[in-house]
Design an enzyme around this catalytic site. Structure first.
Site, short mmCIF file in Angstrom:
data_model
loop_
_atom_site.label_atom_id
_atom_site.label_comp_id
_atom_site.label_asym_id
_atom_site.label_seq_id
_atom_site.Cartn_x
_atom_site.Cartn_y
_atom_site.Cartn_z
N LEU A 37 0.86 -1.19 0.00
CA LEU A 37 0.00 0.00 0.00
C LEU A 37 0.89 1.23 0.00
CD1 LEU A 37 -2.91 -0.65 2.57
CD2 LEU A 37 -3.07 -0.45 0.09
N ASP A 38 0.59 2.20 -0.85
CA ASP A 38 1.36 3.44 -0.88
C ASP A 38 1.27 4.15 0.46
OD1 ASP A 38 2.05 3.04 -3.53
OD2 ASP A 38 0.36 4.20 -4.31
#
Length: 301
Positions: A37-38
């Site tokens: 996940l960014d």
């Protein structure tokens, strides 16, 4: 310690930051996550501990569900608000909901994407964001992904700044770049766009209401109750039919032995093998050999 923790990843942290923190909290190095996940994205991040790291690919293969917002009227270098604005174009009139839904439909189903330069995809041994930070551009591999659902949740036009914000829900396959998906939506509506926020609601069969924060995990370790929150390997393999092995079959499986379909009373293409109610292996049917052979061994003990 073996099992899966559905972690809630906060905004501002990388997925590796979460793994690093958990290694210290759980006092173990054998930890992996199932799907990056960014930093600017929050939500469900399944974490595998101990022998459960072997099921990471199966958790990653499951579909994912996101909710977020698209800002129509400007584009950034990173396709989200972490980047610098590179294009701005006023939205002179409100984009009708029907027009948005029409374009969402064109981006549903099997589609192709080119990963953004600011992403963790590797090309020639380097991650794309490393090239991007160095001011370099390289040819990026085309990805084939599936968008099962792309829904409009709401839309708000601001006549003062001449921008429109579109809230959406996406259900998609692994490897889908939601940033790229919504930027393409803006493009098809005739404007530059950037993703203004994103939350992952579901991944690996886990939903947001099942997650634990890093603080929750620390508290559970301190209280000695962390095992109550660990999901077994079975959770990642619930889509596969399961067979309970006899003592004789288990001895054969321990040595990587093949099993005949008649022994297992099944004709499933792939199946999970259990012994004493514990997942031991994933086997597949070799049609030419007429026997089940090991795909993945999880434990021989």
């Amino acid at each position: 310690m073996d099992g899966i923790i559905p972690l809630y990843k906060e905004r501002g942290m990388t997925s590796f930051d979460c793994v690093s923190r958990l290694r210290r909290i759980l006092h173990t190095k054998k930890i992996g996550h199932s799907g990056t996940l960014d930093p600017s994205v929050d939500g469900v991040l399944p974490i595998c501990v101990g022998s459960a790291t072997k099921v990471v690919p199966y958790l990653m293969a499951s579909g994912k569900n996101y909710q977020g917002e698209l800002l129509v009227g400007e584009a950034t270098t990173t396709e989200d608000l972490d980047g610098e604005i590179i294009v701005a174009q006023p939205v002179t009139d409100e984009i009708p909901a029907a027009a948005i839904q029409e374009q969402m439909a064109t981006l549903t189903g099997k589609i192709t994407q080119i990963p953004p330069m600011y992403s963790a995809v590797k090309v020639k041994g380097k991650r794309l964001y490393e090239y991007a930070r160095a001011g370099e551009t390289v040819e990026r591999p085309v990805r084939h992904v599936t968008v099962d659902k792309f829904e409009l949740l709401g839309s708000k036009y601001d006549p003062t700044v001449k921008q429109q914000r579109i809230r959406f829900n996406v259900v998609c396959s692994k490897g889908t770049y939601v940033r790229t998906l919504v930027v393409e939506l803006a493009k098809r509506l005739g404007y530059p766009g950037t993703m203004s926020w994103l939350t992952r609601l579901a991944s690996g069969g886990f939903t947001l209401d099942q997650t634990l924060s890093l603080t929750d995990v620390q508290d559970a370790v301190t209280a000695g109750t962390i095992n109550h929150y660990l999901y077994p390997l079975d959770y990642a393999l619930h889509d596969y039919p399961a067979v309970d092995l006899t003592d004789t079959q288990w001895r054969a499986v321990q040595n990587g032995g093949w099993l005949k379909p008649a022994e297992l009373a099944t004709d499933a293409v792939e199946l999970v093998l259990k012994y004493n109610k514990q997942v031991k292996a994933l086997y597949h049917l070799d049609q030419q050999q007429g026997a089940y052979k090991p795909t993945k061994m999880f434990s021989t003990k």
